[in-house]
Design a protein around this motif. Structure first.
Motif, PDB file in Angstrom:
ATOM      1  N   VAL A   1       0.839  -1.209   0.000  1.00 12.31           N
ATOM      2  CA  VAL A   1       0.000   0.000   0.000  1.00 12.31           C
ATOM      3  C   VAL A   1       0.872   1.256   0.000  1.00 12.31           C
ATOM      4  CG1 VAL A   1      -1.617   1.350   1.388  1.00 12.31           C
ATOM      5  CG2 VAL A   1      -1.995  -1.091   1.077  1.00 12.31           C
ATOM      6  N   ILE A   2       1.900   1.278   0.857  1.00 15.32           N
ATOM      7  CA  ILE A   2       2.774   2.455   0.942  1.00 15.32           C
ATOM      8  C   ILE A   2       3.525   2.670  -0.367  1.00 15.32           C
ATOM      9  CG2 ILE A   2       4.813   3.411   2.082  1.00 15.32           C
ATOM     10  CD1 ILE A   2       3.886   2.004   4.646  1.00 15.32           C
ATOM     11  N   ALA A   3       4.087   1.592  -0.923  1.00 11.81           N
ATOM     12  CA  ALA A   3       4.860   1.700  -2.165  1.00 11.81           C
ATOM     13  C   ALA A   3       3.985   2.173  -3.325  1.00 11.81           C
ATOM     14  CB  ALA A   3       5.504   0.356  -2.501  1.00 11.81           C
ATOM     15  N   VAL A   4       2.802   1.586  -3.462  1.00  8.66           N
ATOM     16  CA  VAL A   4       1.914   1.951  -4.566  1.00  8.66           C
ATOM     17  C   VAL A   4       1.420   3.384  -4.425  1.00  8.66           C
ATOM     18  CG1 VAL A   4      -0.345   1.474  -5.597  1.00  8.66           C
ATOM     19  CG2 VAL A   4       1.209  -0.396  -5.091  1.00  8.66           C
ATOM     20  N   ALA A   5       1.055   3.783  -3.212  1.00  8.12           N
ATOM     21  CA  ALA A   5       0.582   5.151  -2.990  1.00  8.12           C
ATOM     22  C   ALA A   5       1.675   6.167  -3.315  1.00  8.12           C
ATOM     23  CB  ALA A   5       0.112   5.315  -1.547  1.00  8.12           C
ATOM     24  N   ALA A   6       2.902   5.892  -2.849  1.00  5.22           N
ATOM     25  CA  ALA A   6       4.006   6.824  -3.088  1.00  5.22           C
ATOM     26  C   ALA A   6       4.361   6.903  -4.566  1.00  5.22           C
ATOM     27  CB  ALA A   6       5.229   6.402  -2.270  1.00  5.22           C
ATOM     28  N   VAL A   7       4.470   5.748  -5.222  1.00  8.86           N
ATOM     29  CA  VAL A   7       4.854   5.718  -6.636  1.00  8.86           C
ATOM     30  C   VAL A   7       3.775   6.343  -7.509  1.00  8.86           C
ATOM     31  CG1 VAL A   7       5.264   4.187  -8.595  1.00  8.86           C
ATOM     32  CG2 VAL A   7       6.417   3.759  -6.428  1.00  8.86           C
ATOM     33  N   THR A   8       2.511   6.018  -7.237  1.00 11.71           N
ATOM     34  CA  THR A   8       1.414   6.582  -8.031  1.00 11.71           C
ATOM     35  C   THR A   8       1.360   8.095  -7.891  1.00 11.71           C
ATOM     36  OG1 THR A   8       0.145   4.542  -7.678  1.00 11.71           O
ATOM     37  CG2 THR A   8      -1.060   6.451  -8.501  1.00 11.71           C
ATOM     38  N   GLY A   9       1.553   8.593  -6.669  1.00 13.43           N
ATOM     39  CA  GLY A   9       1.578  10.038  -6.460  1.00 13.43           C
ATOM     40  C   GLY A   9       2.704  10.705  -7.233  1.00 13.43           C
ATOM     41  N   LEU A  10       3.888  10.100  -7.215  1.00  8.40           N
ATOM     42  CA  LEU A  10       5.026  10.656  -7.948  1.00  8.40           C
ATOM     43  C   LEU A  10       4.789  10.627  -9.453  1.00  8.40           C
ATOM     44  CD1 LEU A  10       8.047   9.185  -5.935  1.00  8.40           C
ATOM     45  CD2 LEU A  10       7.392  11.597  -6.123  1.00  8.40           C
ATOM     46  N   ILE A  11       4.212   9.525  -9.960  1.00  9.91           N
ATOM     47  CA  ILE A  11       3.937   9.434 -11.398  1.00  9.91           C
ATOM     48  C   ILE A  11       2.934  10.500 -11.812  1.00  9.91           C
ATOM     49  CG2 ILE A  11       2.889   7.993 -13.196  1.00  9.91           C
ATOM     50  CD1 ILE A  11       4.000   5.554 -11.780  1.00  9.91           C
TER      51      ILE A  11
ATOM     52  N   GLY B   1      11.170   8.067 -21.059  1.00  6.75           N
ATOM     53  CA  GLY B   1      10.005   7.246 -20.761  1.00  6.75           C
ATOM     54  C   GLY B   1      10.370   5.797 -20.520  1.00  6.75           C
ATOM     55  N   LEU B   2      11.251   5.247 -21.356  1.00  4.24           N
ATOM     56  CA  LEU B   2      11.700   3.864 -21.172  1.00  4.24           C
ATOM     57  C   LEU B   2      12.510   3.722 -19.885  1.00  4.24           C
ATOM     58  CD1 LEU B   2      12.671   3.057 -24.859  1.00  4.24           C
ATOM     59  CD2 LEU B   2      10.922   1.875 -23.518  1.00  4.24           C
ATOM     60  N   LEU B   3      13.282   4.732 -19.573  1.00  5.55           N
ATOM     61  CA  LEU B   3      14.068   4.729 -18.331  1.00  5.55           C
ATOM     62  C   LEU B   3      13.148   4.654 -17.119  1.00  5.55           C
ATOM     63  CD1 LEU B   3      17.126   6.992 -17.640  1.00  5.55           C
ATOM     64  CD2 LEU B   3      15.237   7.010 -16.026  1.00  5.55           C
ATOM     65  N   LEU B   4      12.116   5.508 -17.088  1.00  6.49           N
ATOM     66  CA  LEU B   4      11.176   5.512 -15.963  1.00  6.49           C
ATOM     67  C   LEU B   4      10.407   4.200 -15.871  1.00  6.49           C
ATOM     68  CD1 LEU B   4       9.731   9.123 -16.324  1.00  6.49           C
ATOM     69  CD2 LEU B   4      11.285   8.312 -14.552  1.00  6.49           C
ATOM     70  N   SER B   5       9.960   3.709 -17.026  1.00  8.86           N
ATOM     71  CA  SER B   5       9.189   2.472 -17.059  1.00  8.86           C
ATOM     72  C   SER B   5       9.973   1.303 -16.477  1.00  8.86           C
ATOM     73  CB  SER B   5       8.771   2.160 -18.502  1.00  8.86           C
ATOM     74  OG  SER B   5       8.264   0.854 -18.615  1.00  8.86           O
ATOM     75  N   ASN B   6      11.198   1.127 -16.945  1.00 11.23           N
ATOM     76  CA  ASN B   6      11.997  -0.009 -16.488  1.00 11.23           C
ATOM     77  C   ASN B   6      12.484   0.170 -15.055  1.00 11.23           C
ATOM     78  OD1 ASN B   6      12.566  -2.075 -18.847  1.00 11.23           O
ATOM     79  ND2 ASN B   6      12.504  -0.047 -19.770  1.00 11.23           N
ATOM     80  N   GLY B   7      12.620   1.404 -14.609  1.00 11.71           N
ATOM     81  CA  GLY B   7      12.926   1.634 -13.202  1.00 11.71           C
ATOM     82  C   GLY B   7      11.801   1.141 -12.304  1.00 11.71           C
ATOM     83  N   LEU B   8      10.544   1.394 -12.717  1.00  9.51           N
ATOM     84  CA  LEU B   8       9.390   0.903 -11.965  1.00  9.51           C
ATOM     85  C   LEU B   8       9.321  -0.626 -11.988  1.00  9.51           C
ATOM     86  CD1 LEU B   8       6.545   3.373 -13.026  1.00  9.51           C
ATOM     87  CD2 LEU B   8       7.569   3.143 -10.767  1.00  9.51           C
TER      88      LEU B   8
ATOM     89  N   SER C   1      -6.866   2.610 -12.436  1.00 13.65           N
ATOM     90  CA  SER C   1      -7.399   1.442 -13.148  1.00 13.65           C
ATOM     91  C   SER C   1      -6.336   0.364 -13.319  1.00 13.65           C
ATOM     92  CB  SER C   1      -7.935   1.860 -14.519  1.00 13.65           C
ATOM     93  OG  SER C   1      -9.051   2.707 -14.398  1.00 13.65           O
ATOM     94  N   VAL C   2      -5.107   0.784 -13.613  1.00 13.14           N
ATOM     95  CA  VAL C   2      -4.016  -0.178 -13.786  1.00 13.14           C
ATOM     96  C   VAL C   2      -3.735  -0.911 -12.483  1.00 13.14           C
ATOM     97  CG1 VAL C   2      -1.545  -0.401 -14.260  1.00 13.14           C
ATOM     98  CG2 VAL C   2      -2.951   1.052 -15.712  1.00 13.14           C
ATOM     99  N   ILE C   3      -3.721  -0.176 -11.375  1.00 10.07           N
ATOM    100  CA  ILE C   3      -3.480  -0.799 -10.065  1.00 10.07           C
ATOM    101  C   ILE C   3      -4.590  -1.787  -9.726  1.00 10.07           C
ATOM    102  CG2 ILE C   3      -3.282  -0.352  -7.588  1.00 10.07           C
ATOM    103  CD1 ILE C   3      -2.131   2.440  -8.407  1.00 10.07           C
ATOM    104  N   LEU C   4      -5.841  -1.354  -9.917  1.00  8.10           N
ATOM    105  CA  LEU C   4      -6.967  -2.243  -9.646  1.00  8.10           C
ATOM    106  C   LEU C   4      -6.975  -3.434 -10.604  1.00  8.10           C
ATOM    107  CD1 LEU C   4      -9.809   0.367  -8.980  1.00  8.10           C
ATOM    108  CD2 LEU C   4      -8.506  -0.948  -7.299  1.00  8.10           C
TER     109      LEU C   4
END
Length: 296
Positions: free
Chosen positions: A138-148, A184-191, A240-243
């Motif tokens: 929950v913490i990781a997803v909330a933080a990452v989604t907010g940053l994205i 974009g590819l850098l961010l994607s693969n980092g995630l 939607s992606v998370i759900l």
């Protein structure tokens, strides 16, 4: 029921970071990036190696994300500078990363049993292993989604979105589309690498072959989420992606409970993704049939 539901939701949250990475390339950049099948185990390998060597999980996460970003940058440079098609660039990176992952771990499989991971914080505070995994997810997803969401609202983030939507118009507006593709590819693969690091610590091991089929899992999460929860806005797309990732894990858990052999899961996932991708066409055909029957 809760014994199955909570662990499944926890795993869905951890894998949703992979789905978000796939969403950035597949929907935002409009690129089919297969390098995620190499960067997912890369993140797992780097994190596991760091933790097994006695480093903290914070260092492990930082190095895993950095390694994933570097792999994504390689794919981007192959695509933009050498003009290799994005699909082939991802395949080349994925193949090369298999050897890199073996080098990083020194073997095909690296165990984390007995090592302190990010989930050890919750268990030391009195939480069960499942509860700790859910909390971290929950913490990781909330933080990452907010940053994205914040990043893609900035000027650079909007330039990346514009590059994927209409590269010709973006170039006409003075946007360096090659740089945006690489970023974009850098961010994607980092995630994706971050997701691999979290999953490896949850499973208690990293394996060189754990990336097989991850692109299909990511696509399934994206498509299921879009079909079930809509794409009204960028924020809605991220949620939607998370759900979708959670729903996908629930579907997998359900079919396993019904007695499906685990060896058939990849085939089931492929069929599920094919059905989800063809759903808009099926819906349009049904609407056309209803419309024609109404006129008759």
């Amino acid at each position: 029921m809760l014994d199955i539901l909570i662990p499944t939701v926890s795993q869905g949250l951890l894998w949703s970071l992979l789905a978000l990475g796939v969403y950035i390339t597949f929907r935002v950049l409009d690129i089919a990036d297969l390098s995620v099948e190499g960067t997912f185990p890369l993140g797992a390998a780097v994190a596991a190696s760091c933790i097994a060597s006695g480093h903290s999980f914070v260092t492990a996460f930082a190095l895993a994300v950095a390694a994933g970003c570097a792999a994504g940058a390689v794919t981007g440079l192959l695509t933009t500078k050498l003009r290799i098609p994005a699909l082939l660039s991802g395949i080349l990176t994925m193949i090369g990363l298999y050897s890199v992952n073996l080098r990083v771990m020194g073997r095909a499989n690296l165990s984390l049993l007995g090592s302190d991971t990010v989930y050890s914080l919750g268990t030391s505070a009195g939480l069960t292993e499942v509860q700790s995994t859910l909390l971290v997810g929950v913490i990781a997803v909330a933080a990452v989604t907010g940053l994205i969401y914040w990043f893609f609202g900035t000027e650079i983030g909007l330039a990346i979105r514009a590059t994927g939507f209409n590269p010709q118009m973006s170039r006409a507006q003075g946007v360096n589309t090659d740089s945006m593709v690489v970023l974009g590819l850098l961010l994607s693969n980092g995630l994706v690498a971050l997701s691999g690091a979290l999953v490896a610590q949850s499973n208690g091991f990293a394996d060189a072959g754990m990336g097989i089929g991850t692109i299909v899992i990511g696509l399934a999460s994206v498509i299921i989420g879009e079909v079930l929860f809509g794409t009204r806005s960028f924020k809605n797309c991220l949620i939607s992606v998370i759900l979708g990732s959670i729903v996908y894990r629930l579907v997998i858990a359900a079919v396993l409970e019904m007695g499906m052999p685990p060896n058939d899961l990849k085939l089931f996932t492929a069929i599920l993704v094919a059905l989800a991708l063809s759903l808009p066409l099926i819906q349009s055909r049904l609407k056309a049939l209803r419309h024609s029957s109404g006129r008759a």
